[in-house]
Design an enzyme around this catalytic site. Structure first.
Site, mmCIF file in Angstrom:
data_model
loop_
_atom_site.group_PDB
_atom_site.id
_atom_site.type_symbol
_atom_site.label_atom_id
_atom_site.label_comp_id
_atom_site.label_asym_id
_atom_site.label_seq_id
_atom_site.Cartn_x
_atom_site.Cartn_y
_atom_site.Cartn_z
ATOM 1 N N SER A 229 0.825 -1.204 0.000
ATOM 2 C CA SER A 229 0.000 0.000 0.000
ATOM 3 C C SER A 229 0.864 1.262 0.000
ATOM 4 O O SER A 229 1.673 1.473 0.899
ATOM 5 C CB SER A 229 -0.899 0.017 1.234
ATOM 6 O OG SER A 229 -1.525 1.279 1.365
ATOM 7 N N HIS B 217 -1.146 -1.072 -4.378
ATOM 8 C CA HIS B 217 -2.428 -0.751 -3.739
ATOM 9 C C HIS B 217 -2.472 0.741 -3.417
ATOM 10 O O HIS B 217 -1.557 1.286 -2.781
ATOM 11 C CB HIS B 217 -2.578 -1.581 -2.459
ATOM 12 C CG HIS B 217 -3.930 -1.481 -1.812
ATOM 13 N ND1 HIS B 217 -5.017 -2.200 -2.242
ATOM 14 C CD2 HIS B 217 -4.366 -0.743 -0.755
ATOM 15 C CE1 HIS B 217 -6.069 -1.925 -1.477
ATOM 16 N NE2 HIS B 217 -5.694 -1.028 -0.567
ATOM 17 N N ASP C 14 -4.727 3.633 -1.587
ATOM 18 C CA ASP C 14 -5.831 3.919 -0.660
ATOM 19 C C ASP C 14 -6.270 5.370 -0.798
ATOM 20 O O ASP C 14 -5.487 6.288 -0.517
ATOM 21 C CB ASP C 14 -5.376 3.683 0.787
ATOM 22 C CG ASP C 14 -5.233 2.208 1.109
ATOM 23 O OD1 ASP C 14 -6.241 1.492 1.001
ATOM 24 O OD2 ASP C 14 -4.122 1.777 1.459
ATOM 25 N N ASP D 200 -6.943 -6.445 3.998
ATOM 26 C CA ASP D 200 -6.261 -5.157 4.157
ATOM 27 C C ASP D 200 -6.330 -4.721 5.617
ATOM 28 O O ASP D 200 -7.421 -4.517 6.153
ATOM 29 C CB ASP D 200 -6.934 -4.115 3.259
ATOM 30 C CG ASP D 200 -6.233 -2.763 3.289
ATOM 31 O OD1 ASP D 200 -5.244 -2.608 4.023
ATOM 32 O OD2 ASP D 200 -6.674 -1.853 2.551
ATOM 33 N N MET E 132 -12.116 4.698 -0.265
ATOM 34 C CA MET E 132 -12.781 4.875 1.027
ATOM 35 C C MET E 132 -13.435 6.248 1.017
ATOM 36 O O MET E 132 -13.023 7.172 1.732
ATOM 37 C CB MET E 132 -11.764 4.743 2.170
ATOM 38 C CG MET E 132 -11.303 3.326 2.388
ATOM 39 S SD MET E 132 -9.933 3.205 3.558
ATOM 40 C CE MET E 132 -8.550 3.194 2.422
ATOM 41 N N MET F 155 -11.830 -5.812 5.191
ATOM 42 C CA MET F 155 -11.014 -4.956 6.043
ATOM 43 C C MET F 155 -10.734 -5.684 7.348
ATOM 44 O O MET F 155 -11.656 -6.134 8.032
ATOM 45 C CB MET F 155 -11.732 -3.635 6.333
ATOM 46 C CG MET F 155 -11.884 -2.711 5.135
ATOM 47 S SD MET F 155 -10.308 -2.247 4.368
ATOM 48 C CE MET F 155 -9.461 -1.437 5.738
#
Length: 216
Positions: free
Chosen positions: A9, A34, A36, A176, A69, A138
């Site tokens: 990430s 990844h 976010d 994750d 998110m 998650m």
């Protein structure tokens, strides 16, 4: 052959040396990159948006996995795909019209994932599991890196696997949050296909070696 994919990430990378860190991932055994994206509304934190995605698009040679998110993700999914996202995952909790959003992503040519927060039961995916390419569970509450892994995740992996098999779905299972060298092999054994690792990779003395060890 069981998937053992590692998706470091960028949330834990050094933003002052983002190109360097992406090139390290290019040269490593990482499978995906990844990304976010947080909006300060769906989660209590803000990360980055399209300017950073542009840098990722310019330098990343691996599969780009974007985790949104954010509220109203349907307004932005197509633009993230234009900026190089190969897979876009949206939260079950953030999508009023999840089926429509999943197909919006796929119609634009990307893979589509659905994300469940720790307190959202797997059975909520029963009517969408056949449509998605990935389920992201998650294993911490979303919003911040470096949190402690939630042990109930193992049970949810098993439930997700059962749901996938009973619906003839080809969806991958991604985990994750709190992934590290202590639990990676257990997560793969439990049925996970893709592990997101942030702190475990970027805070280690040898990130490339850590990525290699996470896959064992």
């Amino acid at each position: 052959m069981k998937n053992k994919l590692i998706a470091p990430s960028l949330l834990s990378s050094d933003f002052g040396n983002l190109q360097r860190d992406i090139e390290m991932l290019n040269n490593s055994q990482a499978d995906w990159v990844h990304v976010d994206v947080m909006d300060g509304r769906f989660v209590p934190n803000i990360s980055f948006g399209f300017p950073v995605m542009k840098t990722v698009q310019q330098h990343a040679k691996k599969f780009v996995d974007v985790h949104l998110m954010i509220v109203e993700p349907e307004k932005y999914v197509e633009e993230f795909i234009d900026y190089g996202a190969d897979l876009v995952s949206v939260h079950f909790e953030a999508c009023t019209h999840l089926h429509r959003t999943i197909h919006q992503i796929q119609d634009k040519g990307a893979k589509a994932g659905v994300v469940l927060n720790p307190a959202t039961p797997v059975l909520m995916l029963e009517d969408i599991i056949a449509d998605v390419d990935l389920v992201l569970l998650m294993s911490v509450n979303p919003g911040f890196g470096g949190q402690k892994f939630i042990q109930n995740t193992y049970k949810k992996i098993s439930e997700t696997k059962d749901l996938i098999l009973s619906n003839n779905s080809t969806a991958l299972i991604q985990i994750d949050g709190g992934v590290n060298l202590d639990n990676a092999s257990k997560l793969f054994e439990a049925g996970a296909d893709v592990l997101v690792a942030g702190n475990a990779v970027f805070s280690s003395e040898n990130p490339e070696k850590t990525i290699e060890l996470l896959k064992i």
